[in-house]
Enzyme design. Structure first.
Site, PDB file in Angstrom:
ATOM      1  N   LYS A 165       0.846  -1.210   0.000  1.00 31.62           N
ATOM      2  CA  LYS A 165       0.000   0.000   0.000  1.00 31.62           C
ATOM      3  C   LYS A 165       0.877   1.253   0.000  1.00 31.62           C
ATOM      4  O   LYS A 165       0.615   2.208  -0.733  1.00 31.62           O
ATOM      5  CB  LYS A 165      -0.948  -0.037   1.211  1.00 31.62           C
ATOM      6  CG  LYS A 165      -2.035  -1.110   1.057  1.00 31.62           C
ATOM      7  CD  LYS A 165      -2.850  -1.366   2.317  1.00 31.62           C
ATOM      8  CE  LYS A 165      -3.775  -2.573   2.081  1.00 31.62           C
ATOM      9  NZ  LYS A 165      -4.593  -2.931   3.230  1.00 31.62           N
ATOM     10  N   GLN A 179      -4.543  -2.073   9.560  1.00 29.00           N
ATOM     11  CA  GLN A 179      -4.474  -3.383   8.910  1.00 29.00           C
ATOM     12  C   GLN A 179      -5.039  -4.471   9.828  1.00 29.00           C
ATOM     13  O   GLN A 179      -4.693  -4.550  11.003  1.00 29.00           O
ATOM     14  CB  GLN A 179      -3.023  -3.706   8.514  1.00 29.00           C
ATOM     15  CG  GLN A 179      -2.858  -4.944   7.662  1.00 29.00           C
ATOM     16  CD  GLN A 179      -3.502  -4.844   6.275  1.00 29.00           C
ATOM     17  OE1 GLN A 179      -3.611  -3.764   5.706  1.00 29.00           O
ATOM     18  NE2 GLN A 179      -3.925  -5.974   5.732  1.00 29.00           N
ATOM     19  N   ASP A 222     -10.922   2.289   3.953  1.00 30.03           N
ATOM     20  CA  ASP A 222     -11.131   0.835   3.834  1.00 30.03           C
ATOM     21  C   ASP A 222     -12.619   0.514   3.649  1.00 30.03           C
ATOM     22  O   ASP A 222     -12.979  -0.597   3.252  1.00 30.03           O
ATOM     23  CB  ASP A 222     -10.665   0.143   5.124  1.00 30.03           C
ATOM     24  CG  ASP A 222      -9.360  -0.610   4.943  1.00 30.03           C
ATOM     25  OD1 ASP A 222      -9.067  -1.022   3.811  1.00 30.03           O
ATOM     26  OD2 ASP A 222      -8.655  -0.779   5.950  1.00 30.03           O
TER      27      ASP A 222
HETATM   28  N1  GUN Z   1      -6.883  -7.403   6.002  1.00 31.73           N
HETATM   29  C1  GUN Z   1      -7.226  -8.110   4.900  1.00 31.73           C
HETATM   30  N2  GUN Z   1      -7.739  -7.295   3.947  1.00 31.73           N
HETATM   31  C2  GUN Z   1      -7.698  -6.048   4.465  1.00 31.73           C
HETATM   32  C3  GUN Z   1      -8.071  -4.789   3.941  1.00 31.73           C
HETATM   33  O1  GUN Z   1      -8.573  -4.627   2.809  1.00 31.73           O
HETATM   34  N3  GUN Z   1      -7.877  -3.727   4.783  1.00 31.73           N
HETATM   35  C4  GUN Z   1      -7.361  -3.870   6.043  1.00 31.73           C
HETATM   36  N4  GUN Z   1      -7.222  -2.773   6.801  1.00 31.73           N
HETATM   37  N5  GUN Z   1      -7.014  -5.042   6.542  1.00 31.73           N
HETATM   38  C5  GUN Z   1      -7.171  -6.121   5.754  1.00 31.73           C
END
Ligand code: GUN
Length: 315
Positions: free
Chosen positions: A73, A117, A140
């Site tokens: 990211k 995350q 998100d």
């Molecule tokens: N864990 C697995 N997929 C995601 C996501 O799209 N965003 C976040 N913050 N955590 C995740």
């Protein structure tokens, strides 16, 4: 000897089975296209002396998968020209400290959007953390306000993975109108929101969606009738050829690390679909890696730009 020229040897009968022209749903290439578009927006904003989108990411602990995703990211931000801030905590960080950080990110005017995350360590309540994020910075799309808006088809942030899947189908001209779509897995961040998004009166959308899960009976019977299958169950190679009809579209959301001695790092990333045997039956299939993963990141980037634009327009 009597010959029967009108009888076709069995070996040739097999080859008469309708051959499917499989196309790869190349998430890496599609995401690269989106990132290029976003980069153009950033360059234009820079020329005009405007603010550049700024994404912050909070990572707790040292889980290999989570670290890889968060690094990807941050790297995507660099490629596009977004600003990014990575905030790391030890596995043992308290819920209170994390919530305090979220509060300060909510108030920080330089940050347009941020993510925490997942998964978080067991002693931290994920729902509490998700709900503590200001919905206007929740890029998100996990906050109940954003999920509620998504259900009602109102403006808001769409969850990154389902939005990435819809974008992948759209940009690869996959027809969804009137199709039967079976989603395997009902998680809050993929299966459940995707079932709403693909069922909506939109394009892509207008699917007849079946949301299946661990208690579903006769799963193979259901999947083998589907025009579109989305596998988001987190079980490596769960979907096998016998579960898929000829010409189906298959989207693989799985990303499990499995031991693999042939790799220097000792593991390989496996999807939820047994790719080698399923792919020949498909009209479209997304690979792992290089399918849904890059699209999730591209969606997050689009949401971050959107968050900044919303803030500007509310001035
Ligand atoms: N864990 C697995 N997929 C995601 C996501 O799209 N965003 C976040 N913050 N955590 C995740």
């Amino acid at each position: 000897m009597i010959s029967y020229p009108y009888l076709i040897p069995i070996s040739e009968c097999v080859s008469l089975e309708k051959k499917v022209n499989m196309q790869l749903l190349d998430g890496k290439a599609t995401a690269a296209e989106i990132k290029l578009e976003l980069r153009q927006v950033v360059l234009k904003r820079k020329e005009e002396g405007k603010k550049i989108p700024h994404l912050a990411a909070v990572l707790v602990g040292n889980d290999g998968g989570s670290m890889t995703y968060v690094n990807a990211k941050v790297k995507a931000c660099d490629e596009i020209g977004f600003e990014s801030t990575l905030i790391r905590y030890d596995e043992t960080v308290s819920e209170e400290i994390l919530l305090r950080k979220i509060d300060s990110l909510n108030k920080d005017k330089s940050i347009d959007g941020f993510i925490v995350q997942l998964p978080l360590p067991k002693h931290i309540d994920e729902l509490k953390v998700t709900q503590a994020i200001d919905a206007r910075k929740d890029v998100d799309g996990f906050h109940p306000i954003n999920l509620g808006n998504m259900v009602l088809n109102l403006p808001g942030f769409l969850p990154a993975t389902p939005a990435g899947i819809v974008e992948l189908l759209k940009r690869n001209n996959v027809e969804t109108e009137g199709k039967s779509c079976v989603i395997i897995g009902r998680s809050n961040i993929v299966g459940t929101p995707l079932s709403i998004m693909l069922g909506r009166n939109k394009s892509p959308g207008n699917c007849t969606v079946t949301l299946t899960h661990s208690r579903t009976k006769n799963l193979s019977e259901i999947t083998s009738k589907a025009d579109i299958i989305v596998a988001a169950i987190g079980k490596p190679e769960f979907v096998t050829a016998d579960m898929v009809k000829n010409g189906a579209v298959v989207v693989d959301v799985g990303t499990t690390r499995v031991e693999d001695a042939s790799k220097a790092r000792g593991w390989a990333l496996k999807g939820d679909v047994k790719f080698d045997e399923v792919a020949p039956k498909c009209s479209y299939i997304s690979p792992v890696p290089g399918g849904v993963g890059p699209m999730t990141i591209a969606s997050l980037m689009m949401n971050t730009l959107h968050a900044m634009e919303l803030k500007e327009n509310n001035k």
